[in-house]
Scaffold this motif. Structure first.
Motif, short mmCIF file in Angstrom:
data_model
loop_
_atom_site.label_atom_id
_atom_site.label_comp_id
_atom_site.label_asym_id
_atom_site.label_seq_id
_atom_site.Cartn_x
_atom_site.Cartn_y
_atom_site.Cartn_z
N HIS A 1 0.81 -1.21 0.00
CA HIS A 1 0.00 0.00 0.00
C HIS A 1 0.85 1.27 0.00
O HIS A 1 0.36 2.33 -0.39
CB HIS A 1 -0.96 0.01 1.19
CG HIS A 1 -2.02 -1.05 1.09
ND1 HIS A 1 -2.69 -1.33 -0.07
CD2 HIS A 1 -2.52 -1.90 2.02
CE1 HIS A 1 -3.56 -2.30 0.13
NE2 HIS A 1 -3.47 -2.66 1.40
N LYS B 1 -1.94 4.43 -4.52
CA LYS B 1 -2.73 5.61 -4.15
C LYS B 1 -3.97 5.13 -3.39
O LYS B 1 -4.65 4.22 -3.84
CB LYS B 1 -3.14 6.36 -5.41
CG LYS B 1 -3.85 7.64 -5.13
CD LYS B 1 -4.15 8.39 -6.40
CE LYS B 1 -4.87 9.67 -6.03
NZ LYS B 1 -5.28 10.41 -7.21
N PRO B 2 -4.27 5.74 -2.24
CA PRO B 2 -5.44 5.31 -1.47
C PRO B 2 -6.74 5.64 -2.20
O PRO B 2 -6.83 6.62 -2.94
CB PRO B 2 -5.32 6.08 -0.16
CG PRO B 2 -4.43 7.23 -0.44
CD PRO B 2 -3.53 6.81 -1.57
N HIS C 1 -9.49 6.35 -0.55
CA HIS C 1 -10.18 7.35 0.25
C HIS C 1 -9.26 7.79 1.39
O HIS C 1 -8.56 6.98 1.98
CB HIS C 1 -11.47 6.75 0.82
CG HIS C 1 -12.34 7.76 1.49
ND1 HIS C 1 -13.02 8.72 0.80
CD2 HIS C 1 -12.63 7.96 2.79
CE1 HIS C 1 -13.71 9.47 1.65
NE2 HIS C 1 -13.49 9.02 2.87
N VAL C 2 -9.29 9.09 1.71
CA VAL C 2 -8.48 9.63 2.81
C VAL C 2 -9.36 10.53 3.67
O VAL C 2 -10.10 11.36 3.17
CB VAL C 2 -7.28 10.46 2.27
CG1 VAL C 2 -6.48 11.06 3.40
CG2 VAL C 2 -6.39 9.61 1.39
N ARG D 1 -9.03 13.02 7.27
CA ARG D 1 -8.05 13.64 8.18
C ARG D 1 -8.75 14.30 9.37
O ARG D 1 -9.85 14.81 9.24
CB ARG D 1 -7.26 14.71 7.43
CG ARG D 1 -6.30 14.15 6.42
CD ARG D 1 -5.49 15.26 5.76
NE ARG D 1 -4.47 14.70 4.89
CZ ARG D 1 -4.66 14.32 3.65
NH1 ARG D 1 -5.85 14.44 3.11
NH2 ARG D 1 -3.68 13.83 2.93
N THR E 1 -4.73 10.59 10.39
CA THR E 1 -4.99 10.53 8.95
C THR E 1 -5.29 9.07 8.66
O THR E 1 -4.48 8.20 8.97
CB THR E 1 -3.76 10.97 8.13
OG1 THR E 1 -3.46 12.32 8.47
CG2 THR E 1 -4.04 10.87 6.64
N LYS F 1 -6.19 6.31 5.79
CA LYS F 1 -6.18 6.01 4.36
C LYS F 1 -6.82 4.65 4.15
O LYS F 1 -6.48 3.69 4.83
CB LYS F 1 -4.75 6.01 3.82
CG LYS F 1 -4.07 7.36 3.94
CD LYS F 1 -2.68 7.32 3.37
CE LYS F 1 -2.02 8.69 3.47
NZ LYS F 1 -0.71 8.70 2.82
N TYR G 1 -7.63 1.55 1.40
CA TYR G 1 -7.17 0.93 0.16
C TYR G 1 -8.09 -0.23 -0.19
O TYR G 1 -8.57 -0.93 0.70
CB TYR G 1 -5.74 0.39 0.34
CG TYR G 1 -4.71 1.46 0.62
CD1 TYR G 1 -4.02 2.07 -0.41
CD2 TYR G 1 -4.44 1.86 1.92
CE1 TYR G 1 -3.07 3.04 -0.15
CE2 TYR G 1 -3.49 2.83 2.19
CZ TYR G 1 -2.82 3.42 1.15
OH TYR G 1 -1.89 4.39 1.41
N TYR H 1 -7.24 -0.41 5.99
CA TYR H 1 -7.16 0.93 6.55
C TYR H 1 -5.79 1.12 7.21
O TYR H 1 -5.35 0.29 7.99
CB TYR H 1 -8.23 1.15 7.62
CG TYR H 1 -9.63 1.11 7.08
CD1 TYR H 1 -10.23 2.26 6.61
CD2 TYR H 1 -10.35 -0.08 7.05
CE1 TYR H 1 -11.52 2.23 6.12
CE2 TYR H 1 -11.64 -0.11 6.56
CZ TYR H 1 -12.23 1.05 6.09
OH TYR H 1 -13.50 1.00 5.59
#
Length: 108
Positions: free
Chosen positions: A16, A20-21, A23-24, A26, A31, A33, A35, A82
């Protein structure tokens, strides 16, 4: 305590790190992320560096509390991997404050 099958493996962490994740989310202390995953249940990993606190006792306390929150929210989350990155300032918050902030970030 979160069961071992719900924790990300070292190999998944490394995989990972190059992706690129999907969804993110914050907050001030976290934070998160997400996947995509082919596994039938969500898995969780936590990254907490020495910048947070040089004492392993403090870092492990935050890690245990975070895994505890993840364990309670498993049924409400979509199937994904996650990764939770802990930000500086998390060590100053109480267990209740960390739990509330993490749940607000995890379940928008």
């Amino acid at each position: 305590m979160l069961a071992k099958k719900f924790r990300l493996t070292t190999g998944a962490f490394q995989l990972h790190a190059r992706q690129k994740p999907s969804h993110v989310e914050r907050s001030a202390s976290f934070t998160i992320k997400a996947y995509a995953s082919e596994i039938a249940h969500p898995r969780f990993g936590i990254v907490i560096g020495k910048k947070i606190d040089t004492r392993a006792v403090v870092r492990n306390r935050i890690k245990r509390q975070t895994y505890d929150v993840f364990g309670g929210a498993i049924k409400q989350l979509m199937v994904a991997d996650y990764i939770c990155i802990v930000q500086p300032g998390a060590q100053l918050k109480t267990k209740k404050e960390l739990r509330a902030e993490l749940l607000a970030t995890l379940l928008p």
